[in-house]
Design a protein around this motif. Structure first.
Motif, PDB file in Angstrom:
ATOM      1  N   GLU A 109      65.313  31.582 -33.306  1.00  0.00           N
ATOM      2  CA  GLU A 109      64.937  29.993 -33.095  1.00  0.00           C
ATOM      3  C   GLU A 109      65.993  29.600 -31.921  1.00  0.00           C
ATOM      4  OE1 GLU A 109      62.545  28.604 -33.921  1.00  0.00           O
ATOM      5  OE2 GLU A 109      61.828  29.520 -35.845  1.00  0.00           O
ATOM      6  N   GLU A 110      67.153  30.077 -31.792  1.00  0.00           N
ATOM      7  CA  GLU A 110      68.249  29.773 -30.931  1.00  0.00           C
ATOM      8  C   GLU A 110      68.162  30.460 -29.277  1.00  0.00           C
ATOM      9  OE1 GLU A 110      70.306  27.141 -31.464  1.00  0.00           O
ATOM     10  OE2 GLU A 110      70.004  26.954 -33.713  1.00  0.00           O
ATOM     11  N   LEU A 111      67.205  31.369 -29.480  1.00  0.00           N
ATOM     12  CA  LEU A 111      67.272  32.254 -28.310  1.00  0.00           C
ATOM     13  C   LEU A 111      66.562  31.556 -27.043  1.00  0.00           C
ATOM     14  CD1 LEU A 111      65.831  35.838 -29.003  1.00  0.00           C
ATOM     15  CD2 LEU A 111      68.244  35.004 -28.537  1.00  0.00           C
ATOM     16  N   PRO A 112      65.705  30.405 -26.936  1.00  0.00           N
ATOM     17  CA  PRO A 112      65.621  29.720 -25.640  1.00  0.00           C
ATOM     18  C   PRO A 112      66.617  29.137 -25.232  1.00  0.00           C
ATOM     19  CG  PRO A 112      63.944  29.415 -27.309  1.00  0.00           C
ATOM     20  CD  PRO A 112      64.732  30.149 -28.231  1.00  0.00           C
ATOM     21  N   HIS A 113      67.627  28.633 -25.959  1.00  0.00           N
ATOM     22  CA  HIS A 113      68.724  28.317 -25.471  1.00  0.00           C
ATOM     23  C   HIS A 113      69.964  29.274 -25.126  1.00  0.00           C
ATOM     24  CE1 HIS A 113      72.641  25.924 -25.532  1.00  0.00           C
ATOM     25  NE2 HIS A 113      73.183  26.345 -26.727  1.00  0.00           N
ATOM     26  N   LEU A 114      70.002  30.136 -26.104  1.00  0.00           N
ATOM     27  CA  LEU A 114      70.970  31.326 -25.779  1.00  0.00           C
ATOM     28  C   LEU A 114      70.567  32.314 -24.716  1.00  0.00           C
ATOM     29  CD1 LEU A 114      72.002  32.039 -29.684  1.00  0.00           C
ATOM     30  CD2 LEU A 114      73.407  30.561 -27.842  1.00  0.00           C
ATOM     31  N   PHE A 115      69.278  32.497 -24.412  1.00  0.00           N
ATOM     32  CA  PHE A 115      68.761  33.415 -23.403  1.00  0.00           C
ATOM     33  C   PHE A 115      67.962  32.832 -22.514  1.00  0.00           C
ATOM     34  CE2 PHE A 115      67.240  37.748 -22.258  1.00  0.00           C
ATOM     35  CZ  PHE A 115      68.703  38.300 -22.038  1.00  0.00           C
ATOM     36  N   PRO A 116      68.260  31.795 -21.750  1.00  0.00           N
ATOM     37  CA  PRO A 116      67.119  30.914 -20.974  1.00  0.00           C
ATOM     38  C   PRO A 116      66.605  31.485 -19.963  1.00  0.00           C
ATOM     39  CG  PRO A 116      69.630  30.109 -20.512  1.00  0.00           C
ATOM     40  CD  PRO A 116      69.764  31.231 -21.845  1.00  0.00           C
ATOM     41  N   HIS A 117      67.208  32.621 -19.360  1.00  0.00           N
ATOM     42  CA  HIS A 117      66.322  33.213 -18.439  1.00  0.00           C
ATOM     43  C   HIS A 117      65.262  34.062 -18.831  1.00  0.00           C
ATOM     44  CE1 HIS A 117      70.118  35.729 -19.595  1.00  0.00           C
ATOM     45  NE2 HIS A 117      69.225  36.641 -19.209  1.00  0.00           N
ATOM     46  N   PHE A 173      59.609  39.723 -28.819  1.00  0.00           N
ATOM     47  CA  PHE A 173      60.373  40.652 -29.431  1.00  0.00           C
ATOM     48  C   PHE A 173      60.506  40.384 -30.962  1.00  0.00           C
ATOM     49  CE2 PHE A 173      61.789  41.576 -25.026  1.00  0.00           C
ATOM     50  CZ  PHE A 173      61.514  42.814 -24.784  1.00  0.00           C
ATOM     51  N   PHE A 174      60.519  38.983 -31.337  1.00  0.00           N
ATOM     52  CA  PHE A 174      61.171  38.731 -32.597  1.00  0.00           C
ATOM     53  C   PHE A 174      60.518  37.729 -33.432  1.00  0.00           C
ATOM     54  CE2 PHE A 174      64.927  39.375 -29.609  1.00  0.00           C
ATOM     55  CZ  PHE A 174      65.245  40.516 -30.090  1.00  0.00           C
ATOM     56  N   ALA A 175      59.223  37.938 -33.163  1.00  0.00           N
ATOM     57  CA  ALA A 175      58.322  36.926 -33.704  1.00  0.00           C
ATOM     58  C   ALA A 175      58.069  37.179 -35.327  1.00  0.00           C
ATOM     59  CB  ALA A 175      56.657  36.891 -33.176  1.00  0.00           C
ATOM     60  N   GLU A 176      58.352  38.416 -35.748  1.00  0.00           N
ATOM     61  CA  GLU A 176      57.940  38.961 -37.170  1.00  0.00           C
ATOM     62  C   GLU A 176      59.409  38.862 -37.808  1.00  0.00           C
ATOM     63  OE1 GLU A 176      55.159  38.470 -38.240  1.00  0.00           O
ATOM     64  OE2 GLU A 176      54.268  38.324 -36.188  1.00  0.00           O
ATOM     65  N   ARG A 177      59.418  38.502 -38.885  1.00  0.00           N
ATOM     66  CA  ARG A 177      60.814  38.613 -39.581  1.00  0.00           C
ATOM     67  C   ARG A 177      61.508  40.163 -39.514  1.00  0.00           C
ATOM     68  NH1 ARG A 177      64.165  35.965 -43.966  1.00  0.00           N
ATOM     69  NH2 ARG A 177      65.472  37.648 -44.664  1.00  0.00           N
ATOM     70  N   PRO A 178      60.270  41.476 -39.931  1.00  0.00           N
ATOM     71  CA  PRO A 178      60.863  42.512 -39.998  1.00  0.00           C
ATOM     72  C   PRO A 178      61.621  42.968 -38.585  1.00  0.00           C
ATOM     73  CG  PRO A 178      58.723  42.555 -41.148  1.00  0.00           C
ATOM     74  CD  PRO A 178      59.005  41.139 -40.332  1.00  0.00           C
ATOM     75  N   SER A 179      61.028  42.403 -37.355  1.00  0.00           N
ATOM     76  CA  SER A 179      61.653  42.831 -36.354  1.00  0.00           C
ATOM     77  C   SER A 179      62.980  42.182 -36.051  1.00  0.00           C
ATOM     78  CB  SER A 179      60.776  42.447 -35.142  1.00  0.00           C
ATOM     79  OG  SER A 179      60.678  40.969 -34.938  1.00  0.00           O
ATOM     80  N   ARG A 180      63.291  41.292 -36.650  1.00  0.00           N
ATOM     81  CA  ARG A 180      64.841  40.397 -36.669  1.00  0.00           C
ATOM     82  C   ARG A 180      65.737  41.001 -37.613  1.00  0.00           C
ATOM     83  NH1 ARG A 180      61.001  36.000 -37.024  1.00  0.00           N
ATOM     84  NH2 ARG A 180      61.631  35.369 -39.003  1.00  0.00           N
ATOM     85  N   GLU A 181      65.315  41.687 -38.685  1.00  0.00           N
ATOM     86  CA  GLU A 181      66.414  41.784 -39.693  1.00  0.00           C
ATOM     87  C   GLU A 181      67.378  42.856 -39.175  1.00  0.00           C
ATOM     88  OE1 GLU A 181      64.123  42.895 -43.233  1.00  0.00           O
ATOM     89  OE2 GLU A 181      63.952  40.613 -43.718  1.00  0.00           O
ATOM     90  N   GLY A 182      66.804  44.000 -38.508  1.00  0.00           N
ATOM     91  CA  GLY A 182      68.004  44.958 -38.070  1.00  0.00           C
ATOM     92  C   GLY A 182      68.730  44.386 -36.825  1.00  0.00           C
ATOM     93  N   PRO A 183      68.118  43.995 -35.856  1.00  0.00           N
ATOM     94  CA  PRO A 183      69.136  43.014 -34.750  1.00  0.00           C
ATOM     95  C   PRO A 183      70.075  42.320 -35.504  1.00  0.00           C
ATOM     96  CG  PRO A 183      66.886  43.307 -33.918  1.00  0.00           C
ATOM     97  CD  PRO A 183      66.853  43.822 -35.537  1.00  0.00           C
ATOM     98  N   ALA A 184      69.644  41.221 -36.575  1.00  0.00           N
ATOM     99  CA  ALA A 184      70.540  40.333 -37.097  1.00  0.00           C
ATOM    100  C   ALA A 184      71.807  41.124 -37.579  1.00  0.00           C
ATOM    101  CB  ALA A 184      69.877  39.437 -38.222  1.00  0.00           C
ATOM    102  N   ALA A 185      71.410  41.991 -38.352  1.00  0.00           N
ATOM    103  CA  ALA A 185      72.450  42.947 -39.345  1.00  0.00           C
ATOM    104  C   ALA A 185      73.424  43.555 -38.176  1.00  0.00           C
ATOM    105  CB  ALA A 185      71.884  43.713 -40.276  1.00  0.00           C
ATOM    106  N   MET A 186      72.958  44.101 -37.358  1.00  0.00           N
ATOM    107  CA  MET A 186      73.806  45.045 -36.261  1.00  0.00           C
ATOM    108  C   MET A 186      74.632  43.836 -35.534  1.00  0.00           C
ATOM    109  SD  MET A 186      73.517  47.911 -33.328  1.00  0.00           S
ATOM    110  CE  MET A 186      73.146  46.597 -32.058  1.00  0.00           C
ATOM    111  N   ASN A 187      74.132  42.630 -34.979  1.00  0.00           N
ATOM    112  CA  ASN A 187      74.759  41.880 -34.144  1.00  0.00           C
ATOM    113  C   ASN A 187      75.666  41.100 -35.070  1.00  0.00           C
ATOM    114  OD1 ASN A 187      73.734  42.511 -30.985  1.00  0.00           O
ATOM    115  ND2 ASN A 187      71.860  42.612 -32.361  1.00  0.00           N
TER     116      ASN A 187
END
Ligand code: FMN
Length: 196
Positions: A95-103, A111-125
């Motif tokens: 939800e913050e990406l448009p602000h954090l990655f504006p280009h 890349f991140f519309a579905e929750r399963p596609s977010r969980e791995g990146p969220a945990a690692m980062n």
């Protein structure tokens, strides 16, 4: 000779920095935490996702609730540390990406519309940011005691919600004289580094 960072800072952040198990009574102030965050927020994450969220456990009542979920051996540390922080990964970081990655604001949907596609990146980062946070605590002249020995589901239900996955609990403060266990060995360069 290869490192440009001042040797005193190298010691403060790494060589002499230790995982503290006991602390003095000296409080950790909001200003110190603010300074730590304002430094470590610059650590890199994929797509600048910045999924780490930090819950400062300051009230006695909240501390008591947290201690109940810690593994038995960790309970005294969490009960007595001047400050305890619950570090979690925000699975709704997109939800913050448009602000954090504006280009590339479409990244949120591409890349991140579905929750399963977010969980791995969220945990690692968020784990990366947790490491930056520990180094930041050390940069403030304090010691951190990170812990994963706790009931993750219990801490999530007690303090967070389904969108936030607990990563670790960190005790923070000025170390007491008996704060340390003996320094454990580390793997050598040759054991870890492979050049191809
Ligand atoms: C992610 C993480 C989880 C840890 N969990 C625990 C824990 O549950 N209980 C504990 O006593 N120590 C815990 N530790 C402490 C480690 O054992 C300690 O940082 C490591 O042995 C290095 O110690 P040193 O900094 O004194 O060299 C944890 C450390 C990290 C980074």
């Amino acid at each position: 000779m290869s490192l440009v960072l001042d040797p005193t800072a190298q010691d403060l952040l790494f060589r002499e920095a230790r995982t503290a198990n006991t602390f003095t009574d000296e409080p950790v102030t909001e200003e110190q935490v603010q300074a730590i965050y304002d430094l470590v927020k610059y650590g890199p994450t994929a797509f600048n996702q910045s999924p780490l969220r930090i819950t400062l456990v300051r009230s006695a009542e909240a501390r008591e609730r947290l201690v109940q979920h810690m593994a038995e051996g960790n309970q005294p540390k969490t009960a007595t540390a001047p400050l305890v922080a619950i570090l979690s990964a925000d699975n709704e970081f997109h939800e913050e990406l448009p602000h954090l990655f504006p280009h590339f604001p479409q990244a949120k949907d591409v890349f991140f519309a579905e929750r399963p596609s977010r969980e791995g990146p969220a945990a690692m980062n968020a784990a990366l940011q947790a490491a930056y946070f520990i180094i930041g605590v050390r940069a403030a002249g304090l010691a951190a005691g990170p812990m994963t020995g706790f009931d993750f589901r219990g801490v999530q239900k007690e303090f967070l919600d389904d969108d936030h996955t607990p990563l670790m609990v960190v005790n923070i403060g000025r170390p007491a004289e008996d704060a340390w266990l003996p320094r454990l060995p580390r793997l050598t360069f040759d054991q870890v580094i492979t050049t191809v």
